[in-house]
Design a protein around this motif. Structure first.
Motif, PDB file in Angstrom:
ATOM      1  N   UNK A   1      54.130  31.696  77.981  1.00 37.02           N
ATOM      2  CA  UNK A   1      52.824  32.231  77.582  1.00 37.02           C
ATOM      3  C   UNK A   1      51.998  31.187  76.847  1.00 37.02           C
ATOM      4  N   UNK A   2      52.635  30.390  75.994  1.00 40.74           N
ATOM      5  CA  UNK A   2      51.915  29.319  75.305  1.00 40.74           C
ATOM      6  C   UNK A   2      51.351  28.322  76.311  1.00 40.74           C
ATOM      7  N   UNK A   3      52.191  27.920  77.267  1.00 39.63           N
ATOM      8  CA  UNK A   3      51.735  26.973  78.288  1.00 39.63           C
ATOM      9  C   UNK A   3      50.606  27.542  79.117  1.00 39.63           C
ATOM     10  N   UNK A   4      50.713  28.820  79.474  1.00 40.08           N
ATOM     11  CA  UNK A   4      49.664  29.442  80.291  1.00 40.08           C
ATOM     12  C   UNK A   4      48.338  29.498  79.532  1.00 40.08           C
ATOM     13  N   UNK A   5      48.396  29.864  78.261  1.00 43.76           N
ATOM     14  CA  UNK A   5      47.171  29.911  77.459  1.00 43.76           C
ATOM     15  C   UNK A   5      46.515  28.537  77.379  1.00 43.76           C
ATOM     16  N   UNK A   6      47.326  27.489  77.273  1.00 41.14           N
ATOM     17  CA  UNK A   6      46.756  26.140  77.217  1.00 41.14           C
ATOM     18  C   UNK A   6      46.195  25.711  78.567  1.00 41.14           C
ATOM     19  N   UNK A   7      46.756  26.253  79.644  1.00 43.29           N
ATOM     20  CA  UNK A   7      46.261  25.901  80.974  1.00 43.29           C
ATOM     21  C   UNK A   7      44.842  26.406  81.228  1.00 43.29           C
ATOM     22  N   UNK A   8      44.349  27.246  80.356  1.00 45.55           N
ATOM     23  CA  UNK A   8      42.968  27.714  80.515  1.00 45.55           C
ATOM     24  C   UNK A   8      41.965  26.633  80.142  1.00 45.55           C
ATOM     25  N   UNK A   9      42.433  25.554  79.507  1.00 44.81           N
ATOM     26  CA  UNK A   9      41.535  24.489  79.050  1.00 44.81           C
ATOM     27  C   UNK A   9      41.998  23.122  79.560  1.00 44.81           C
ATOM     28  N   UNK A  10      41.064  22.181  79.534  1.00 45.07           N
ATOM     29  CA  UNK A  10      41.366  20.773  79.786  1.00 45.07           C
ATOM     30  C   UNK A  10      40.835  19.969  78.603  1.00 45.07           C
ATOM     31  N   UNK A  11      41.668  19.105  78.077  1.00 52.50           N
ATOM     32  CA  UNK A  11      41.311  18.289  76.912  1.00 52.50           C
ATOM     33  C   UNK A  11      41.092  16.850  77.379  1.00 52.50           C
ATOM     34  N   UNK A  12      40.000  16.266  76.916  1.00 63.04           N
ATOM     35  CA  UNK A  12      39.753  14.845  77.165  1.00 63.04           C
ATOM     36  C   UNK A  12      40.054  14.109  75.863  1.00 63.04           C
ATOM     37  N   UNK A  13      41.033  13.217  75.903  1.00 63.55           N
ATOM     38  CA  UNK A  13      41.463  12.552  74.668  1.00 63.55           C
ATOM     39  C   UNK A  13      41.716  11.073  74.914  1.00 63.55           C
ATOM     40  N   UNK A  14      41.672  10.333  73.804  1.00 60.34           N
ATOM     41  CA  UNK A  14      42.073   8.925  73.800  1.00 60.34           C
ATOM     42  C   UNK A  14      43.165   8.785  72.749  1.00 60.34           C
ATOM     43  N   UNK A  15      44.020   7.770  72.906  1.00 58.89           N
ATOM     44  CA  UNK A  15      45.076   7.611  71.903  1.00 58.89           C
ATOM     45  C   UNK A  15      45.316   6.142  71.593  1.00 58.89           C
TER      46      UNK A  15
ATOM     47  N   UNK B   1      39.374  24.944  82.174  1.00 64.35           N
ATOM     48  CA  UNK B   1      40.100  24.359  83.302  1.00 64.35           C
ATOM     49  C   UNK B   1      39.306  24.572  84.588  1.00 64.35           C
ATOM     50  N   UNK B   2      39.109  23.491  85.333  1.00 63.15           N
ATOM     51  CA  UNK B   2      38.333  23.587  86.565  1.00 63.15           C
ATOM     52  C   UNK B   2      39.084  24.292  87.686  1.00 63.15           C
ATOM     53  N   UNK B   3      40.374  24.577  87.461  1.00 61.55           N
ATOM     54  CA  UNK B   3      41.172  25.196  88.508  1.00 61.55           C
ATOM     55  C   UNK B   3      41.515  24.195  89.595  1.00 61.55           C
ATOM     56  N   UNK B   4      41.516  24.666  90.827  1.00 56.56           N
ATOM     57  CA  UNK B   4      41.832  23.810  91.972  1.00 56.56           C
ATOM     58  C   UNK B   4      40.764  24.005  93.042  1.00 56.56           C
ATOM     59  N   UNK B   5      40.696  23.039  93.940  1.00 53.66           N
ATOM     60  CA  UNK B   5      39.762  23.147  95.063  1.00 53.66           C
ATOM     61  C   UNK B   5      40.483  22.784  96.363  1.00 53.66           C
ATOM     62  N   UNK B   6      39.999  23.384  97.435  1.00 53.47           N
ATOM     63  CA  UNK B   6      40.382  22.952  98.780  1.00 53.47           C
ATOM     64  C   UNK B   6      39.151  22.317  99.402  1.00 53.47           C
TER      65      UNK B   6
END
Length: 654
Positions: free
Chosen positions: A115-129, A228-233
């Motif tokens: 459930x934690x992973x699924x909730x995070x899959x709703x977003x995309x993070x742009x990061x630098x490290x 999350x942009x999801x997927x495209x065909x």
């Protein structure tokens, strides 16, 4: 490994479920007096009944033949001693380890992580490290040195220095010099778990606290958070980038631009993809690719263009990636699936990354309650005295008299674990850099870890006894791996290397390997009848393909395209109904296109050379060798089938 798994799925038997039942068993047949029982035969027949496509394999008499043949091969493998091969033993161990993972799970903890992973899959993070490398097993000195480095960098960032410039100058991630630490957009399960945790809990525009992963110490900056942009065909048409030695460096670009003009003229994307796309894996399907999400392709340019298309049917302008020039058409958008739809996939991902440590902790607690264990105080005290403060500096020396510590320091269900085993554990754990002091307390902490490890090993070693279905599957893996090695040794390698035998087999069967009629031709296509008639006239005047295109195409309108090559009868590129004879064909209409074909040469039907049909021929030769081999095995071993018992089995199964 995939090839072996495929072999198991087809040749021998699929894994059993937890609902496997014990049946009354009798001896069905023997091979050199070794018995094989009815329960195994019935079990595998039932399990595979819906999997086999060949109806003959559902016939019980035929299935018995296959089953006996399989056991003959396994007996041959044991006779050759293949079970003693170290590679086989290591692979069997690896398979068992993979299978055992299903029994080291905690449903509650796993569900929380899903459930934690699924909730995070709703977003995309742009990061630098920014990364400072340090191994997990590094010495305390090296670990402290790395920590001070990242701490100094963090202080400079906090004082206002550019994160990106510091990443470029100081990060030990090799790519940072070029990308300034930028990791692009990512969602859950794309980064190691500790890194992901911080990425998804750091606010946009902020810099994280210092974190440690198995790679070293990091700080990260969250630059953006988006849904999350999801997927495209999508479908695409591609012309490959030119090679440095190619004379015409603009050909790919010019061709894709011509195709784009034809699309704008109303010609079908799918038809143009089939005719002209140089991505052969998708051209036959009208250019359609498998669906994908952010970060799943090796071209960010391609992904960004694909996701920029809004509505099904939208088509991009030509653009270039590192692979070539593309035009992309959106087929369908796929939003993030529901939790129920993704659950099996997420469960697999949870088990594969560092989230699984939470599951391990839960299992440790259960095993401590499941098994009786006892610490042997006297032996433990003697061992603890051997560990000195050198342990903190990774300088503690494994005792030279360790072999003498044979007495049990721990007992699990009355099974002793020797003091020597604990000393070996201490030596391995020394690299983990334990910081608990004094040393006596550190040893106590390590002994608790040792108990968990030994309980887990005891549980693992007894899986066959506790779970019958696990035992069944392991028996099949054991024999299946042997069978693979045997087939490789006696069939596959021989078919590849026996050039004389392959040549003889080719001579005997070459009439089965024929070319259809082929033509060397140039095919002209246009959606306009008047244009194709002009092409016909120019062909009569001996104009070349390039001259025809130069005359009939303009800068803005592509009226005609050509395709030259050698085509076999039935090839989808050839216009339907065309006569395969030298000369210029009549104008043919197929769909929305008009075609005219110039055939320069007709290659008659004929037998393929050995090299031209070698792949298919080698497969047929393997089947031929295997059948003869099984016949010989029936002579090598003494087989006795208990027909009365088999008749009973047939009645039960029918």
């Amino acid at each position: 490994m995939k090839l072996k798994q495929l072999l198991f799925g087809f040749l021998f038997f699929s894994a059993f479920t937890a609902n496997a039942q014990k049946n009354t068993k009798e001896v069905l047949f023997t091979i050199d007096d070794k018995p094989y029982y009815t329960d195994e035969f019935s079990r595998v027949y039932k399990k595979n009944l819906d999997l086999v496509k060949d109806e003959s394999q559902k016939d019980l008499n035929q299935y018995l033949e296959l089953f006996v043949g399989y056991k003959l091969k396994v007996n041959r493998a044991y006779k050759l001693g293949l079970q003693n091969n170290s590679t086989y033993q290591n692979e069997l161990k690896s398979y068992r380890s993979q299978l055992a993972k299903n029994y080291f799970n905690d449903t509650k903890i796993t569900q929380e992580l899903i459930e934690e992973g699924y909730n995070r899959l709703q977003k995309e993070v742009k990061a630098a490290h920014i990364l400072i490398l340090v191994d997990e097993s590094a010495s305390p000195e090296d670990t402290l040195k790395a920590y001070k480095k990242i701490q100094d960098i963090k202080l400079r960032v906090d004082k206002g220095e550019s994160f990106e410039e510091l990443a470029s100058q100081l990060s030990e991630d090799p790519s940072a010099k070029e990308n300034k630490g930028d990791l692009g957009y990512f969602s859950a399960f794309r980064m190691v778990y500790p890194f992901e945790n911080v990425a998804f809990t750091t606010p946009r525009g902020q810099v994280s606290k210092i974190i440690r992963t198995r790679f070293g110490y990091h700080i990260l900056k969250v630059n953006d958070i988006r849904p999350n942009r999801g997927e495209v065909t999508v479908a695409h048409i591609m012309t490959l980038n030119p090679k440095p030695e190619d004379a015409d460096q603009e050909k790919a670009k010019n061709t894709i631009n011509d195709i784009y003009k034809k699309i704008n003229q109303g010609e079908k994307f799918e038809d143009l993809a089939k005719q002209f796309s140089e991505d052969k894996s998708s051209s036959g399907k009208g250019g359609v690719l498998n669906k994908f999400g952010s970060g799943q392709l090796s071209s960010e340019e391609f992904e960004n263009v694909a996701f920029s298309l809004k509505n099904s049917g939208d088509i991009s302008q030509p653009f270039q990636s590192k692979f070539g020039w593309h035009i992309v058409k959106l087929i369908e958008r796929h939003p993030v699936r529901t939790l129920d739809e993704m659950k099996p996939e997420l469960e697999t991902k949870v088990g594969r990354d560092e989230r699984s440590k939470k599951i391990t902790a839960s299992l440790n607690d259960k095993l401590r309650k499941k098994y009786k264990f006892k610490k042997e105080a006297k032996e433990y005290a003697a061992l603890a005295k051997l560990v000195t403060n050198d342990y903190y500096e990774n300088k503690w020396v494994y005792p030279t008299n360790a072999d003498t510590f044979t007495a049990a320091v721990l007992k699990i269900e009355n099974t002793p674990v020797s003091g020597k085993t604990f000393l070996e554990f201490l030596e391995k754990q020394q690299k983990s850099g334990i910081a608990v002091k004094p040393i006596g307390k550190a040893v106590e902490v390590l002994f608790e870890r040792f108990i968990d490890e030994q309980l887990s090993q005891y549980y693992d070693a007894n899986l066959e006894n506790e779970f019958p279905e696990f035992s069944f599957v392991m028996e099949e893996y054991r024999d299946g791996l042997l069978l693979f090695d045997l087939m490789e040794k006696e069939i596959w390698e021989r078919s590849k290397n026996d050039t004389i035998g392959l040549q003889k087999f080719y001579d005997e069967t070459k009439v089965n390997h024929l070319w259809k009629k082929r033509v060397e031709a140039t095919i002209y296509s246009s959606t306009k009848q008047d244009i194709i008639k002009k092409v016909q006239g120019l062909i009569k005047k001996k104009a070349s393909a390039q001259e025809i295109k130069d005359k009939l195409n303009t800068k803005d309108v592509i009226n005609v395209m050509s395709n030259s090559g050698t085509f076999e009868e039935g090839n989808q590129v050839l216009p339907k109904g065309i006569k395969l004879e030298t000369g210029t064909s009549d104008i043919v209409k197929d769909g929305e296109y008009y075609f005219i074909t110039v055939i320069d040469k007709v290659l008659p039907e004929g037998i393929k050379t050995l090299e031209e049909c070698k792949g298919k021929l080698t497969n047929e030769y393997q089947q031929y060798l295997e059948q003869n081999w099984v016949d010989n095995l029936k002579k090598e071993f003494n087989i006795k089938v208990n027909n009365d018992v088999f008749e009973k089995v047939k009645k039960e199964l029918k």
